[in-house]
Write a protein that holds these residues in place. Structure first.
Motif, PDB file in Angstrom:
ATOM      1  N   GLU A 298       0.853  -1.207   0.000  1.00 11.53           N
ATOM      2  CA  GLU A 298       0.000   0.000   0.000  1.00 11.53           C
ATOM      3  C   GLU A 298       0.880   1.246   0.000  1.00 11.53           C
ATOM      4  O   GLU A 298       1.851   1.327   0.771  1.00 11.53           O
ATOM      5  CB  GLU A 298      -0.863  -0.015   1.267  1.00 11.53           C
ATOM      6  CG  GLU A 298      -1.753   1.180   1.466  1.00 11.53           C
ATOM      7  CD  GLU A 298      -3.006   1.157   0.586  1.00 11.53           C
ATOM      8  OE1 GLU A 298      -3.196   2.123  -0.186  1.00 11.53           O
ATOM      9  OE2 GLU A 298      -3.784   0.183   0.703  1.00 11.53           O
ATOM     10  N   THR A 299       0.563   2.219  -0.847  1.00 12.42           N
ATOM     11  CA  THR A 299       1.343   3.468  -0.851  1.00 12.42           C
ATOM     12  C   THR A 299       0.901   4.306   0.345  1.00 12.42           C
ATOM     13  O   THR A 299       0.026   5.173   0.259  1.00 12.42           O
ATOM     14  CB  THR A 299       1.184   4.222  -2.190  1.00 12.42           C
ATOM     15  OG1 THR A 299       1.451   3.297  -3.229  1.00 12.42           O
ATOM     16  CG2 THR A 299       2.163   5.386  -2.297  1.00 12.42           C
TER      17      THR A 299
ATOM     18  N   LEU B 149      -1.871   8.143   1.715  1.00 12.41           N
ATOM     19  CA  LEU B 149      -3.136   8.018   2.442  1.00 12.41           C
ATOM     20  C   LEU B 149      -3.451   9.301   3.204  1.00 12.41           C
ATOM     21  O   LEU B 149      -2.547  10.067   3.559  1.00 12.41           O
ATOM     22  CB  LEU B 149      -3.055   6.850   3.437  1.00 12.41           C
ATOM     23  CG  LEU B 149      -2.767   5.453   2.864  1.00 12.41           C
ATOM     24  CD1 LEU B 149      -2.693   4.428   3.989  1.00 12.41           C
ATOM     25  CD2 LEU B 149      -3.819   5.051   1.844  1.00 12.41           C
TER      26      LEU B 149
ATOM     27  N   GLU C  63      -6.926   7.543   7.041  1.00 13.61           N
ATOM     28  CA  GLU C  63      -6.579   6.253   6.431  1.00 13.61           C
ATOM     29  C   GLU C  63      -5.274   5.709   7.011  1.00 13.61           C
ATOM     30  O   GLU C  63      -5.138   4.511   7.229  1.00 13.61           O
ATOM     31  CB  GLU C  63      -6.442   6.404   4.909  1.00 13.61           C
ATOM     32  CG  GLU C  63      -7.767   6.591   4.201  1.00 13.61           C
ATOM     33  CD  GLU C  63      -7.605   7.056   2.744  1.00 13.61           C
ATOM     34  OE1 GLU C  63      -8.569   6.890   1.986  1.00 13.61           O
ATOM     35  OE2 GLU C  63      -6.535   7.599   2.380  1.00 13.61           O
TER      36      GLU C  63
ATOM     37  N   PHE D 172      -4.717   2.160   8.743  1.00 12.14           N
ATOM     38  CA  PHE D 172      -3.708   1.267   8.168  1.00 12.14           C
ATOM     39  C   PHE D 172      -2.688   0.861   9.241  1.00 12.14           C
ATOM     40  O   PHE D 172      -2.292  -0.293   9.335  1.00 12.14           O
ATOM     41  CB  PHE D 172      -3.000   1.965   7.002  1.00 12.14           C
ATOM     42  CG  PHE D 172      -2.034   1.068   6.276  1.00 12.14           C
ATOM     43  CD1 PHE D 172      -2.456   0.243   5.243  1.00 12.14           C
ATOM     44  CD2 PHE D 172      -0.689   1.029   6.638  1.00 12.14           C
ATOM     45  CE1 PHE D 172      -1.569  -0.595   4.583  1.00 12.14           C
ATOM     46  CE2 PHE D 172       0.204   0.187   5.983  1.00 12.14           C
ATOM     47  CZ  PHE D 172      -0.234  -0.615   4.956  1.00 12.14           C
TER      48      PHE D 172
END
Ligand SMILES: Nc1ncnc2c1ncn2[C@@H]1O[C@H](COP(=O)(O)OP(=O)(O)OP(=O)(O)O)[C@@H](O)[C@H]1O
Length: 253
Positions: A69-70, A74, A78, A82
Motif C-alpha cells: 500500500e502506498t 493516504l 486512512e 492502516f
C-alpha cells in the motif's frame, strides 16, 4: 518481497528562519521476515526517519510503500486505520496503560476492533507463551519489571499480526542482560511468524540481533553492515562502522 519500500525521502525543519535538512533522498527497503536496525550518531535523524516512515511526521518528498500500500499517499484518517492493521510500534518507555492488566494491554488492539473472544484468547495464549509472560496475565503494569513491560509491549505490537514492527530504542531503558532477553524474544517472534522489524537503536549489542544494520550520516544512509558470520564479529563490524562515522564509544554503551 519488500514489506517496506521507501524511496527519495527528504525532510527539513525550519527553526528561527533557518532550514535544517535532516533527511536527504533516503532510500530504504526491508524484506519480508527481515530484522533491520538503523544506527547513527546522535542528531543524525534516526527518530525523524522513524517518524516519517510511520506517518507520525510527513516527508517533504518521497514515497513510502508498506505491505503493497502506498502509505505516504493516504489521508491522516486512512493512515491511522492502516497503522492499526499493518504496523506495530515498540517504544523505549513502553507506553503501556497502567489502568489495564498485562493481558488487557496486549489484547487492546483486538478489543478496540471487537474481535471475537475465542480469537483474542487463542492469539494471547500463543504470544504469551513465546514471550514467557503467561503467568503475568492478570498482573498490573506497575507490578512487573522493565524487561517484562517491554515483552508486554512486544505482545501488543504483535497481536494484530502486522506486516512490520517499528521500534524506537526498544532496549533503551533496559540493562544489558534484560536487553538481550528482550531481543531474543523479538528474534524468536521474527523467526516463528516471519514478521519484519525495523529498529532504531544506539546500542551495537541490540543491533547485532538484526540481519542488517543501516547507518545514517548527514541525512543519508551512508553505510550498511550485514550479519555474515558470528554475532561477535557482527558487533565489532557495527562498532567500527559507527566509530568511523563519528559516533563515539558513548553512543554505543
Ligand atoms: N520537530 C522538530 N523541529 C525542529 N528540529 C527538529 C525536530 N525534530 C528533530 N529536529 C532536529 O533534527 C535533528 C535530528 O533529530 P533526531 O531526533 O531525528 O536525531 P536522532 O538521530 O534520533 O538523535 P538521538 O540519537 O540523539 O536521539 C536534530 O538536530 C534535531 O534537533
Amino acid at each position: 518481497m519488500y514489506v517496506l519500500n521507501a524511496n527519495h525521502i527528504s525532510k527539513s525543519y525550519k527553526t528561527a528562519g533557518e532550514t535544517m535538512r535532516i533527511l536527504q533522498n533516503v532510500n530504504l527497503q526491508v524484506m519480508k521476515g527481515e530484522m533491520v536496525a538503523i544506527m547513527g550518531p546522535s542528531g543524525s535523524g534516526k527518530t525523524t526517519l522513524l517518524h516519517v516512515l510511520t506517518g507520525v511526521d510527513t516527508p517533504d518528498d518521497g514515497e513510502i510503500v508498506i505491505g503493497g500500500e502506498t502509505f505516504s499517499q493516504l489521508t491522516e484518517e486512512e493512515k491511522a486505520f492502516f497503522r492499526r492493521k499493518h504496523m506495530g510500534m515498540i517504544f523505549q518507555d513502553f507506553q503501556l496503560l497502567e489502568s489495564l492488566t498485562v493481558k488487557e494491554n496486549i489484547l487492546l488492539p483486538l478489543i478496540l476492533e471487537r474481535k471475537e473472544a475465542d480469537i483474542q484468547q487463542e492469539r494471547f495464549s500463543r504470544i504469551a507463551d513465546v514471550l514467557g509472560i503467561e503467568k503475568l496475565a492478570d498482573k498490573g503494569i506497575t507490578e512487573i519489571s522493565g524487561g517484562q513491560k517491554q515483552r508486554v509491549a512486544i505482545g501488543r505490537a504483535l497481536i494484530n499480526e502486522p506486516d512490520i514492527i517499528f521500534g524506537d530504542e526498544p532496549t533503551g531503558s533496559l540493562d544489558r542482560k534484560t536487553a538481550g532477553d528482550v531481543m531474543r524474544c523479538m528474534k524468536q517472534m521474527n523467526q516463528r511468524s516471519g514478521i519484519s522489524f525495523l529498529l532504531v537503536t544506539h546500542d551495537a549489542y541490540t543491533a547485532s540481533f538484526c540481519d542488517r544494520v543501516l547507518f545514517l550520516q548527514d541525512g543519508n544512509l551512508a553505510k550498511e553492515v550485514k550479519k555474515e558470520n558470528t554475532a561477535d564479529n557482527f558487533r565489532e563490524d557495527i562498532w567500527k562502522t559507527l566509530c568511523g562515522l563519528g559516533g563515539g564509544k558513548d553512543d554505543l554503551f
